[in-house]
Design a protein around this motif. Structure first.
Motif, PDB file in Angstrom:
ATOM      1  N   GLU A  86      -4.529   5.585   4.610  1.00 25.42           N
ATOM      2  CA  GLU A  86      -5.810   5.934   5.802  1.00 25.42           C
ATOM      3  C   GLU A  86      -6.960   5.921   4.344  1.00 25.42           C
ATOM      4  OE1 GLU A  86      -4.680   3.920   8.620  1.00 25.42           O
ATOM      5  OE2 GLU A  86      -7.542   3.691   8.425  1.00 25.42           O
ATOM      6  N   LYS A  87      -7.324   7.183   4.117  1.00 27.36           N
ATOM      7  CA  LYS A  87      -8.405   7.507   3.323  1.00 27.36           C
ATOM      8  C   LYS A  87      -8.530   5.956   2.091  1.00 27.36           C
ATOM      9  CE  LYS A  87     -10.120  11.512   1.641  1.00 27.36           C
ATOM     10  NZ  LYS A  87     -10.111  12.984   1.443  1.00 27.36           N
TER      11      LYS A  87
ATOM     12  N   ARG B 274       0.767  -0.992   0.120  1.00 27.20           N
ATOM     13  CA  ARG B 274      -0.138   0.018   0.384  1.00 27.20           C
ATOM     14  C   ARG B 274       0.702   1.147  -0.154  1.00 27.20           C
ATOM     15  NH1 ARG B 274      -4.528  -0.120   4.588  1.00 27.20           N
ATOM     16  NH2 ARG B 274      -4.687  -2.071   4.044  1.00 27.20           N
ATOM     17  N   LYS B 275       2.156   1.257   0.873  1.00 27.33           N
ATOM     18  CA  LYS B 275       2.681   2.407   0.970  1.00 27.33           C
ATOM     19  C   LYS B 275       3.319   2.643   0.011  1.00 27.33           C
ATOM     20  CE  LYS B 275       6.394   4.118   4.409  1.00 27.33           C
ATOM     21  NZ  LYS B 275       7.066   4.041   4.109  1.00 27.33           N
TER      22      LYS B 275
ATOM     23  N   LEU C 170       0.568   8.877   5.276  1.00 30.01           N
ATOM     24  CA  LEU C 170      -0.083   8.219   6.098  1.00 30.01           C
ATOM     25  C   LEU C 170      -1.941   8.916   6.003  1.00 30.01           C
ATOM     26  CD1 LEU C 170       1.458   6.251   7.659  1.00 30.01           C
ATOM     27  CD2 LEU C 170       0.581   7.384  10.094  1.00 30.01           C
ATOM     28  N   ALA C 171      -2.149   9.370   5.547  1.00 27.73           N
ATOM     29  CA  ALA C 171      -3.526  10.093   5.949  1.00 27.73           C
ATOM     30  C   ALA C 171      -4.242   9.677   4.128  1.00 27.73           C
ATOM     31  CB  ALA C 171      -4.127  11.569   5.939  1.00 27.73           C
TER      32      ALA C 171
ATOM     33  N   ASN D 120      -5.934  -6.819   3.845  1.00 26.26           N
ATOM     34  CA  ASN D 120      -6.774  -6.622   4.077  1.00 26.26           C
ATOM     35  C   ASN D 120      -7.406  -8.161   3.501  1.00 26.26           C
ATOM     36  OD1 ASN D 120      -8.225  -3.902   4.059  1.00 26.26           O
ATOM     37  ND2 ASN D 120      -7.350  -3.748   2.539  1.00 26.26           N
TER      38      ASN D 120
ATOM     39  N   ASN E  74      -7.968   3.781   1.428  1.00 26.37           N
ATOM     40  CA  ASN E  74      -8.153   2.571   1.726  1.00 26.37           C
ATOM     41  C   ASN E  74      -9.836   2.217   2.426  1.00 26.37           C
ATOM     42  OD1 ASN E  74      -7.449  -0.906   2.314  1.00 26.37           O
ATOM     43  ND2 ASN E  74      -8.345  -0.091   5.254  1.00 26.37           N
ATOM     44  N   THR E  75     -10.280   3.457   2.821  1.00 25.03           N
ATOM     45  CA  THR E  75     -11.313   3.411   3.503  1.00 25.03           C
ATOM     46  C   THR E  75     -12.335   3.495   2.360  1.00 25.03           C
ATOM     47  OG1 THR E  75     -10.846   4.791   5.167  1.00 25.03           O
ATOM     48  CG2 THR E  75     -13.033   4.715   5.033  1.00 25.03           C
TER      49      THR E  75
END
Ligand code: BG6
Ligand code: MG
Length: 226
Positions: A73-74, A48-49, A69-70, A117, A76-77
């Motif tokens: 995260e977004k 992901r990174k 990072l944010a 996931n 991924n949500t």
């Protein structure tokens, strides 16, 4: 002797690339650039990174670690909203049958995925119980092409790497299998996965007998070894 088969998840067991694409594309749009399907190919098998780094490189954008990072995260949500809705119908053709055949022939199975996931996807498609061991993005520190994910799988199964076959759709994953000194079957197009021992388009019609036959025929293996 084949004692274990280790499966990548995304692109091998299920086609989640389409959901990753929707989520990365939404992020790119928000950042003001276009992210194409061709760009998405570069993210297959990549963590992901690292995927975010590639995306930002495409868009020529720079951000701080905290901002990145944010963003991850977004993305991924949004991605999770899609995989939450997955059903067993999304298992790619032939996968379940092949897993069943391995089980009845006492060949061990592991999942070796970069995805954090993976447990949720396996639950949704009802395949958790099919794998003796699950190694995913939550339990590794090095991304493919580092062989960590596959070596961990083999270790947990108690099988030597030279008796393992990896199924992979991504170049980084095939390299990881090679680095782990395991046999590797590419899933997809031969021109992209040249390092694999052989390549199949998918599991539809694929059998243990075919696996043994192809590996025996492969130039890397003297006849009769498999
Ligand atoms: C791999 C996918 O299996 O998992 C990549 O091929 C993805 O595209 C990576 O970036 C990490 O997935 P996740 O679900 O942890 O963001
Ligand atoms: Mg994959």
């Amino acid at each position: 002797m084949i004692e274990a088969c280790i499966f990548d998840l995304d692109g091998v067991v299920v086609d989640t690339a389409k959901y990753h694409f929707i989520a990365w594309k939404a992020l790119a749009e928000e950042l003001g650039f276009v992210f194409t399907l061709e760009d998405n190919e570069r993210l297959k098998g990549v963590s992901r990174k690292q995927s975010l780094e590639i995306l930002l490189e495409i868009g020529k954008k720079q951000f701080s670690e905290t901002e990145k990072l944010a963003m991850a995260e977004k993305k991924n949500t949004l991605y999770v909203t899609y995989i939450e809705k997955m059903t067993p119908e999304e298992i790619l053709p032939g996968v379940e049958k092949f897993l069943q055949e391995l089980k009845s022939n006492e060949i061990k199975t592991a999942l070796g995925s970069a995805s954090k996931n993976a447990p949720m996807i396996l639950e949704r498609i009802g395949l958790t119980g099919f794998f003796d061991v699950i190694v995913d993005g939550n339990s590794i520190s090095e991304a493919k092409p580092n062989p960590e994910v596959f070596l961990k799988g083999a270790e947990k199964l108690g099988v030597q790497p030279e008796h393992c076959v990896v199924f992979e759709d991504a170049i980084a994953g095939v390299e990881a299998a090679r680095n782990a000194k395991m046999y590797c079957v590419g899933i997809g197009q031969p021109e992209n996965l040249g390092l694999a021992d052989f390549v199949i388009p998918g599991f539809d019609g694929f059998t243990l007998e075919k696996l043994k036959k192809e590996l025996t025929a492969s130039f890397r293996f003297p006849k009769g070894k498999v």
